[in-house]
Design a protein around this motif. Structure first.
Motif, PDB file in Angstrom:
ATOM      1  N   LEU A 187       0.782  -1.325   0.081  1.00  0.00           N
ATOM      2  CA  LEU A 187      -0.020   0.088   0.057  1.00  0.00           C
ATOM      3  C   LEU A 187       0.877   1.153  -0.099  1.00  0.00           C
ATOM      4  O   LEU A 187       0.467   2.007  -0.694  1.00  0.00           O
ATOM      5  N   ILE A 188       1.843   1.183   0.631  1.00  0.00           N
ATOM      6  CA  ILE A 188       2.582   2.449   0.905  1.00  0.00           C
ATOM      7  C   ILE A 188       3.774   2.503  -0.065  1.00  0.00           C
ATOM      8  O   ILE A 188       4.443   3.530  -0.535  1.00  0.00           O
ATOM      9  N   PRO A 239       3.899  19.625  -2.368  1.00  0.00           N
ATOM     10  CA  PRO A 239       4.027  19.004  -1.109  1.00  0.00           C
ATOM     11  C   PRO A 239       2.494  18.955  -0.602  1.00  0.00           C
ATOM     12  O   PRO A 239       2.414  17.752   0.211  1.00  0.00           O
ATOM     13  N   ARG A 240       1.924  19.817  -0.586  1.00  0.00           N
ATOM     14  CA  ARG A 240       0.504  19.666  -0.175  1.00  0.00           C
ATOM     15  C   ARG A 240      -0.328  18.366  -0.669  1.00  0.00           C
ATOM     16  O   ARG A 240      -1.346  17.768  -0.194  1.00  0.00           O
ATOM     17  N   GLN A 241      -0.176  18.248  -2.006  1.00  0.00           N
ATOM     18  CA  GLN A 241      -0.799  17.170  -2.703  1.00  0.00           C
ATOM     19  C   GLN A 241      -0.258  15.686  -2.245  1.00  0.00           C
ATOM     20  O   GLN A 241      -1.099  15.048  -2.005  1.00  0.00           O
ATOM     21  N   ALA A 242       0.989  15.793  -2.241  1.00  0.00           N
ATOM     22  CA  ALA A 242       1.719  14.549  -1.552  1.00  0.00           C
ATOM     23  C   ALA A 242       1.116  14.339  -0.096  1.00  0.00           C
ATOM     24  O   ALA A 242       1.132  12.979   0.263  1.00  0.00           O
ATOM     25  N   LEU A 243       1.101  15.391   0.740  1.00  0.00           N
ATOM     26  CA  LEU A 243       0.606  15.300   1.979  1.00  0.00           C
ATOM     27  C   LEU A 243      -0.885  14.382   1.979  1.00  0.00           C
ATOM     28  O   LEU A 243      -1.134  13.542   2.997  1.00  0.00           O
ATOM     29  N   VAL A 244      -1.685  14.820   1.073  1.00  0.00           N
ATOM     30  CA  VAL A 244      -3.025  14.020   1.145  1.00  0.00           C
ATOM     31  C   VAL A 244      -2.938  12.782   0.798  1.00  0.00           C
ATOM     32  O   VAL A 244      -3.787  11.891   1.440  1.00  0.00           O
ATOM     33  N   VAL A 245      -2.030  12.326   0.005  1.00  0.00           N
ATOM     34  CA  VAL A 245      -1.612  10.982  -0.371  1.00  0.00           C
ATOM     35  C   VAL A 245      -1.324  10.121   0.770  1.00  0.00           C
ATOM     36  O   VAL A 245      -1.931   9.144   1.254  1.00  0.00           O
ATOM     37  N   THR A 246      -0.327  10.527   1.475  1.00  0.00           N
ATOM     38  CA  THR A 246       0.104   9.938   2.702  1.00  0.00           C
ATOM     39  C   THR A 246      -1.260  10.062   3.855  1.00  0.00           C
ATOM     40  O   THR A 246      -1.266   9.083   4.582  1.00  0.00           O
ATOM     41  N   GLN A 247      -1.880  10.992   3.875  1.00  0.00           N
ATOM     42  CA  GLN A 247      -3.373  11.060   4.857  1.00  0.00           C
ATOM     43  C   GLN A 247      -3.983   9.933   4.544  1.00  0.00           C
ATOM     44  O   GLN A 247      -4.695   9.319   5.489  1.00  0.00           O
ATOM     45  N   ILE A 248      -4.398   9.708   3.410  1.00  0.00           N
ATOM     46  CA  ILE A 248      -5.199   8.441   2.842  1.00  0.00           C
ATOM     47  C   ILE A 248      -4.708   7.096   3.221  1.00  0.00           C
ATOM     48  O   ILE A 248      -5.093   6.262   3.797  1.00  0.00           O
ATOM     49  N   LEU A 249      -3.443   7.168   2.880  1.00  0.00           N
ATOM     50  CA  LEU A 249      -2.798   5.792   3.255  1.00  0.00           C
ATOM     51  C   LEU A 249      -2.576   5.332   4.510  1.00  0.00           C
ATOM     52  O   LEU A 249      -3.049   4.339   5.115  1.00  0.00           O
TER      53      LEU A 249
END
Length: 358
Positions: free
Chosen positions: A178-179, A332-342
């Motif tokens: 997943l990650i 970076p804030r786009q990538a932050l949302v990816v990590t938030q969902i994962l």
């Protein structure tokens, strides 16, 4: 062209397989410092890619003191945040490998540090630069698909568990497929949809095949004793505007439907998927039809074309952002949302409850 002086933290597989060759090919970077916990790896990377007087370190805190324009963070996931934050606080721009960080809190701290210091921070989601991804993004931006209300993020391998490095180590990586590869598929899906406002996540995580032997794995049998992460994971994501995303990721799954770093989008005007090349489905002149754009670089018998690799595009965009102030593709804030969902998928699977966002 201005030459940028950069340092590399982490001289393992992703450095040698992706970043170092692309940096060298770009020609506008000088790698003047290398850091790795295993000193011999840093020395080997210097010999192939570094300047003659490049310095060698085993402590990233020493490397970030160098006079550098940028630092590449190419370590296991648990080191992404501390290295990137230290580099930015020392006045360096940062290219960090995916995923952004092991946890949402760490990723958020990275974003906040970038905004406080004014340094450039971008994440290595190179699949955005593929020809099919770029074409689909353009189609979405021109509203060819209409309102995109359902999507799937695909990262399914049948039997391709990475058996080297620390991929199977939950403590260092934060998770498994997943990650590792699910992050690419989710990033691609959110980016093409241009939707970064999740409302809720429901997740399931499985470790069903990891104890098996005679696995038929692409890289040889894995060791069940060190396989401490999931072998597959699935998420159901509701966005604040009502759109729904299904996320699927596996290293080992009894499935013949194998897709990695791909997306499927369904809109009110048309749909698209990457199942057999990029396909756009719509109704045209009263008939269902499928359009397949020609994404080959050639076109004539005596010229095959020159296809620019996503890895090379990634380096050019990073360079241009530093030197010319041009916009990043991976913000970076786009990538932050990816990590938030994962992280929410893992949390939901652990608690058995849906994770809701404010």
């Amino acid at each position: 062209m201005k030459t940028l002086k950069v340092g590399i933290v982490g001289c393992g597989g992703i450095a040698n397989g992706k970043h170092l060759p692309a940096i060298k090919k770009n020609g506008n970077f000088e790698i003047v410092a290398f850091c790795d916990l295993i000193e011999e790896r840093a020395r080997k990377a210097k010999a192939e890619y570094g300047t003659q007087d490049a310095r060698i370190y085993t402590d990233y805190q020493e490397l970030v003191k160098e006079e550098l324009d940028a630092v590449y963070v190419l370590t296991p996931n648990n080191a992404h945040a501390p290295v990137a934050i230290a580099a930015m606080k020392a006045g360096k721009n940062v290219m960090c490998e995916k995923p952004m960080a092991k946890t949402y809190a760490e990723a958020k701290a990275m974003v906040e540090t970038a905004e406080e210091t004014g340094k450039i921070l971008t994440i290595g989601y190179q699949n955005r630069y593929r020809a099919d991804s770029q074409y689909l993004k353009a189609a979405c931006e021109h509203d060819d698909l209409g309102e995109i209300y359902f999507a799937k993020a695909h990262a399914i391998r049948r039997r391709a568990v990475p058996t080297w490095g620390v991929f199977l180590d939950e403590e260092k990586q934060g998770g498994g497929p997943l990650i590792d590869i699910g992050t690419h598929a989710l990033d691609l899906t959110l980016w093409t949809m241009n939707n970064y406002e999740p409302a809720s996540v429901t997740g399931s995580v499985f470790r069903k095949l990891a104890d098996q032997k005679d696995t038929g794995n692409a890289w040889g049998d894995w060791d069940p004793e060190v396989f401490t992460v999931e072998d597959s994971a699935f998420g159901f994501i509701k966005m604040k505007n009502g759109a729904t995303i299904e996320l699927e990721a596996s290293w080992a799954l009894n499935s013949l439907e194998v897709d990695e770093a791909k997306t499927t989008l369904c809109g009110t005007r048309a749909g698209a998927d990457m199942k057999d090349g990029l396909r756009i489905n719509r109704v045209k002149y009263g008939r269902q039809c499928v359009e397949k754009p020609d994404l080959q670089a050639g076109g004539v018998a005596f010229f095959d074309g020159v296809e620019t690799k996503p890895d090379d595009v990634e380096q050019k965009i990073f360079y241009d952002a530093i030197v010319n102030g041009t916009p990043l593709t991976v913000e970076p804030r786009q990538a932050l949302v990816v990590t938030q969902i994962l992280e929410a998928v893992y949390e939901s699977a652990k608690t058995g409850k849906t994770v809701y966002f404010d």
